[in-house]
Write an enzyme that holds these catalytic residues in place. Structure first.
Site, mmCIF file in Angstrom:
data_model
loop_
_atom_site.group_PDB
_atom_site.id
_atom_site.type_symbol
_atom_site.label_atom_id
_atom_site.label_comp_id
_atom_site.label_asym_id
_atom_site.label_seq_id
_atom_site.Cartn_x
_atom_site.Cartn_y
_atom_site.Cartn_z
ATOM 1 N N GLY A 199 -3.998 -9.665 -3.910
ATOM 2 C CA GLY A 199 -4.892 -10.822 -4.055
ATOM 3 C C GLY A 199 -4.950 -11.312 -5.482
ATOM 4 C CD GLU A 244 -2.377 -13.194 -1.561
ATOM 5 O OE1 GLU A 244 -3.277 -12.318 -1.594
ATOM 6 O OE2 GLU A 244 -1.874 -13.591 -0.513
ATOM 7 C CB ALA A 288 -8.114 -7.543 -1.121
ATOM 8 C CD GLU A 313 -0.512 -8.173 -0.859
ATOM 9 O OE1 GLU A 313 0.552 -7.951 -1.434
ATOM 10 O OE2 GLU A 313 -1.308 -9.066 -1.232
HETATM 11 N N1 T1G Z 1 -9.275 -1.755 -4.151
HETATM 12 C C1 T1G Z 1 -10.200 -0.787 -4.340
HETATM 13 N N2 T1G Z 1 -10.058 0.236 -5.234
HETATM 14 C C2 T1G Z 1 -8.917 0.269 -5.942
HETATM 15 C C3 T1G Z 1 -7.909 -0.706 -5.797
HETATM 16 C C4 T1G Z 1 -8.122 -1.754 -4.852
HETATM 17 N N3 T1G Z 1 -7.239 -2.728 -4.672
HETATM 18 N N4 T1G Z 1 -6.897 -0.386 -6.656
HETATM 19 C C5 T1G Z 1 -7.280 0.727 -7.298
HETATM 20 N N5 T1G Z 1 -8.482 1.124 -6.881
HETATM 21 C C6 T1G Z 1 -9.236 2.281 -7.366
HETATM 22 C C7 T1G Z 1 -8.508 3.590 -7.073
HETATM 23 O O1 T1G Z 1 -8.836 4.019 -5.768
HETATM 24 C C8 T1G Z 1 -9.063 4.497 -8.145
HETATM 25 O O2 T1G Z 1 -10.356 4.880 -7.720
HETATM 26 C C9 T1G Z 1 -9.241 3.556 -9.331
HETATM 27 O O3 T1G Z 1 -9.293 2.219 -8.786
HETATM 28 C C10 T1G Z 1 -8.098 3.639 -10.312
HETATM 29 O O4 T1G Z 1 -6.906 3.453 -9.545
HETATM 30 C C11 T1G Z 1 -5.669 -10.265 0.155
HETATM 31 C C12 T1G Z 1 -4.924 -7.957 1.347
HETATM 32 C C13 T1G Z 1 -3.983 -1.060 -9.933
HETATM 33 C C14 T1G Z 1 -1.732 -0.034 -10.329
HETATM 34 O O5 T1G Z 1 -2.341 -2.549 -3.437
HETATM 35 O O6 T1G Z 1 -1.693 0.007 -7.261
HETATM 36 O O7 T1G Z 1 -4.826 -7.609 -2.108
HETATM 37 O O8 T1G Z 1 -9.941 7.374 -7.594
HETATM 38 O O9 T1G Z 1 -6.062 5.784 -9.914
HETATM 39 O O10 T1G Z 1 -2.944 4.810 -11.573
HETATM 40 O O11 T1G Z 1 -3.341 -10.405 0.121
HETATM 41 O O12 T1G Z 1 -4.645 1.370 -8.512
HETATM 42 O O13 T1G Z 1 -10.941 6.347 -9.670
HETATM 43 O O14 T1G Z 1 -12.268 6.436 -7.508
HETATM 44 O O15 T1G Z 1 -4.603 3.983 -8.897
HETATM 45 O O16 T1G Z 1 -3.972 3.178 -13.286
HETATM 46 C C15 T1G Z 1 -3.335 -5.052 -3.011
HETATM 47 C C16 T1G Z 1 -3.598 -0.971 -5.449
HETATM 48 C C17 T1G Z 1 -4.514 -4.790 -2.143
HETATM 49 C C18 T1G Z 1 -3.097 -2.392 -5.680
HETATM 50 C C19 T1G Z 1 -3.823 1.110 -11.096
HETATM 51 N N6 T1G Z 1 -3.428 -4.315 -4.244
HETATM 52 N N7 T1G Z 1 -3.878 -0.303 -6.692
HETATM 53 O O17 T1G Z 1 -3.193 2.368 -11.046
HETATM 54 O O18 T1G Z 1 -5.249 3.850 -11.323
HETATM 55 S S1 T1G Z 1 -4.384 -5.627 -0.593
HETATM 56 C C20 T1G Z 1 -2.916 -3.074 -4.348
HETATM 57 C C21 T1G Z 1 -2.871 0.178 -7.496
HETATM 58 C C22 T1G Z 1 -4.517 -7.264 -1.006
HETATM 59 C C23 T1G Z 1 -4.424 -9.643 -0.373
HETATM 60 C C24 T1G Z 1 -4.217 -8.243 0.085
HETATM 61 C C25 T1G Z 1 -3.297 0.978 -8.686
HETATM 62 C C26 T1G Z 1 -3.199 0.210 -9.999
HETATM 63 P P1 T1G Z 1 -10.925 6.359 -8.145
HETATM 64 P P2 T1G Z 1 -5.643 4.365 -9.857
HETATM 65 P P3 T1G Z 1 -3.796 3.615 -11.874
#
Ligand code: T1G
Length: 679
Positions: A102, A105, A63, A125
């Site tokens: 997500g 999912e 998400a 999450e």
């Molecule tokens: N949403 C918004 N921005 C995100 C994002 C996300 N999920 N993931 C990464 N970014 C942005 C991050 O802030 C950075 O921005 C850029 O992308 C590159 O990220 C409904 C509720 C995917 C492994 O927890 O683990 O889904 O600093 O520097 O080191 O059930 O990003 O460039 O402006 O980290 O190559 C679940 C979180 C959400 C994954 C990539 N998903 N992201 O790592 O790059 S909750 C997560 C990561 C959810 C559902 C629930 C990592 C990555 P900027 P980065 P990276």
């Protein structure tokens, strides 16, 4: 905003493509686009199967976290996923990169999943203080069972494509460079076959036979889950997947998710997610600053710190030359490095080949001249300014021009060290935390003359060696140790006023730290820096050392330790403290745990405020990153500055005043204006 979702017909297969950089987060436009594309495919009789894939670096990575905390805008992800799963045409997820949250999912709602070998799939999450909120806790256990689902949902680490295939989460591993074509072929092969909907399966077929599985998981992971709310909610949601009909289970998941989403822990952990990334940015150093290539690193000192520092680069495939004064010290240091790697290999976290490759990149010398071709040299010698300046003076004459010279000092003035060289622009601090090959935090200490390219190179290199780096200014103790001092001061004052030292430790343990100051002292060693003269006793530490209480290492320090290192408070120590307190004439009184907590933590917030005011940290969230990664500040409170915001800065100020402790103008001003540190 242009629609990030497009569709392409490949014969009778509709390919739905997301293009939402940087990570195809499932923001509102993506959800709406997906919903429309699926509806389009279902309404088109020429379409017999559907593939969902993503352009760019990864399949949906979750998400869009930036939408959290804002009013939801439809369609919701669960709605979109139900539409996908309800399709009467086979839908295939084509996975590359990291299908997380997500994203996972979405894949679970599809009828089939194919992935490239390098893909990773997970439900992280819990690392945001949440649980999956789009039926992940209900679909996953129906596909892979409770035993495989529990670590994915409650610990949150992603698994590899091959592991996903082995547990039934992925149906086929396809070509690394032919994902689109292979997914289409796979989808075509499913045309006309009965539709397999994940939610219609029976969950936890393994767990139902063995209900103890859930408590066993809790017990096995108790330590890493301590204090966090989300993991227990995750275990409960997975357990209920095997007890309730799918629709009921989804309702329960939504209830648990909403509770967590509106709680402080998730706000804190989402704050940290962005804080860790913000720390990479150096405000006045452009992101495209040219970097200095680092092909060879020199480390001076083969002791605990030098060896640990060297391992960081060796593990990242960067050759290292370690310099020592004595061959015996070199041999000992190299032996410790090899032993550390062999222990890692024993734990299955490295192969024997990787150990040999790392050791093969290590060379040793007794001659400064052998460091001449290093691109970066880090000294980890005795923490004394004269010694450091002598080392830097030698390095300046020997090491090639353009190379970076870094000090691992924990406290000393990097600007003064730089005066020992003719290249102050290439001098900075790289403050590693012990054990340097384990602790994530690296403080990059920026000298007054440190060049932008040197800073940019250090920041980039920190990520390459797996560190979380924060830029600090030159002040005594930089960010972390500078804030540790007032906490230590209060801990010592409290036990002189009658607080039991074990209660001081308990307060920090209950707050979520891995241990308190006196337990830390025992671990580090009470006798570090002791003059070894038992007849000379002027401080409590000297009294403990004189009594042979050196800490865990010899079974007694502040605590007594049994053979399995269980610690019990010591009557001898209590008597020593009482004796010191009586000598100092300090009145004794009962001290509440609330007072202990406020006197330990509020002065840290005040110090953090001064660090910000003096520009020694770029932003409040950097201070949170330092304390979470370097000192075990509990992640679920967001770090000292985020935590202070949740307490309320006015309450911190009044607490400090209540105990007669200093309040800096910066903190007082923010409190009076009703402001927060973290926006
Ligand atoms: N949403 C918004 N921005 C995100 C994002 C996300 N999920 N993931 C990464 N970014 C942005 C991050 O802030 C950075 O921005 C850029 O992308 C590159 O990220 C409904 C509720 C995917 C492994 O927890 O683990 O889904 O600093 O520097 O080191 O059930 O990003 O460039 O402006 O980290 O190559 C679940 C979180 C959400 C994954 C990539 N998903 N992201 O790592 O790059 S909750 C997560 C990561 C959810 C559902 C629930 C990592 C990555 P900027 P980065 P990276």
């Amino acid at each position: 905003m242009t629609n990030p979702i497009s569709t392409v017909h490949d014969g009778d297969v509709l390919v739905v493509v997301s293009n939402n950089p940087p990570v195809n987060a499932l923001g509102q436009a993506v959800r709406a686009g997906l919903q429309d594309a699926i509806a389009q495919g279902l309404a088109d009789d020429s379409v017999k199967a559907i593939v969902i894939r993503c352009d760019g670096r990864t399949f949906f990575a979750g998400a869009d976290i930036t939408e959290f905390g804002k009013p939801p805008v439809g369609p919701s992800l669960p709605e979109v996923l139900d539409a996908i799963e309800a399709s009467d045409k086979p839908v295939v997820a084509a996975i590359h990169g990291t299908a997380l949250g997500g994203g996972c999912e979405v894949a679970l709602a599809c009828h089939y999943r194919v992935a490239v070998p390098s893909a990773k799939i997970g439900l992280p999450e819990v690392k945001l203080g949440l649980i999956p909120g789009a039926a992940g806790t209900q679909r996953l256990p129906r596909l892979v069972g409770a035993e495989a689902a529990l670590p994915m949902v409650a610990i949150g680490n992603p698994i590899s494509a091959s592991k996903a295939k082995s547990i039934g989460l992925v149906d086929e591993i396809v070509g690394e460079d032919s994902l689109a074509a292979d997914a289409i072929a796979f989808a075509r092969g499913k045309i006309g076959q009965p539709i397999r909907r994940t939610s219609e399966g029976t969950a936890n077929q393994d767990g139902v036979k063995n209900p103890a599985i859930f408590d066993e998981f809790r017990a096995k992971n108790g330590r890493k889950m301590r204090g966090f709310d989300a993991p227990n909610a995750a275990i409960e949601a997975v357990r209920l997947a095997g007890e309730l009909p799918y629709s009921e289970g989804v309702k329960k998941e939504r209830e648990l998710f909403t509770q967590l989403m509106t709680g402080t822990q998730s706000a804190a952990m989402r704050h940290y997610f962005f804080a860790e990334r913000a720390a990479n940015k150096i405000d006045d150093v452009p992101a495209d600053t040219p970097l200095i290539p680092i092909a060879k690193v020199g480390v001076i000192g083969a002791g605990t710190m030098g060896g640990g520092i060297a391992m960081n680069f060796l593990s990242a495939g960067i050759p290292v030359t370690i310099l020592e004064m004595q061959q015996e010290a070199l041999d000992r240091g190299v032996g410790v490095i090899r032993k550390n790697y062999e222990n890692t290999a024993k734990r299955g976290r490295m192969t024997a080949e990787q150990v040999e490759a790392a050791m093969g990149n290590l060379s040793t010398t007794l001659q400064y001249n052998d460091l001449a071709d290093c691109d970066l040299v880090i000294e980890a010698v005795y923490e004394n300014m004269d010694v450091k300046k002598e080392v830097f003076g030698k390095l300046d004459t020997v090491v090639k021009q353009g190379a970076i010279l870094a000090s691992n000092t924990s406290y000393l003035d990097v600007n003064e060290i730089a005066t020992a060289t003719t290249r102050p622009g290439y001098v900075l601090g790289l403050h590693f935390f012990s054990p340097a090959n384990v602790m994530k935090l690296l403080e990059i200490v920026r000298g007054a003359e440190t060049r932008p390219d040197v800073l940019a190179t250090a920041m980039k290199l920190s990520k390459k060696i797996g560190k979380v780096a924060v830029v600090a200014g030159v002040c005594h103790g930089f960010i972390g140790n500078r804030m540790l001092s007032p906490r230590q001061e209060q801990a010592n004052a409290l036990i002189m006023e009658g607080a039991n030292y074990w209660e001081v430790d308990e307060v920090l343990l209950d707050f979520g730290f891995p241990m308190g100051p006196f337990q830390m002292a025992d671990l580090a060693g009470i006798d570090i820096g002791w003059h070894r003269d038992p007849s000379k006793v002027t401080t409590l530490r000297e009294a403990l050392c004189a009594a042979g209480r050196f800490g865990q290492k010899n079974g007694k320090g502040f605590y007594d330790y049994d053979e399995s290192r269980n610690r019990t408070p010591s009557d001898e120590v209590r008597a020593l403290i009482a004796e010191f307190a009586a000598k100092s004439g300090t009145p004794q009184r009962e001290i509440s745990k609330d007072e202990i907590k406020e006197r330990l933590l509020y002065p840290m917030v005040n110090e953090g405020a001064m660090i910000l005011d003096e520009g020694m940290a770029q932003r409040a969230s950097d201070i949170d990153v330092v304390w979470i990664n370097g000192y075990g500040w509990p992640l679920y409170t967001g770090g000292p500055m985020f935590w202070a915001d949740t307490v309320g800065l006015a309450n911190v100020v009044s607490g400090l005043e209540k105990y007669g402790l200093p309040v800096c103008d910066y903190l007082r001003g923010k409190a009076e204006r009703g402001e927060r540190f973290n926006g």
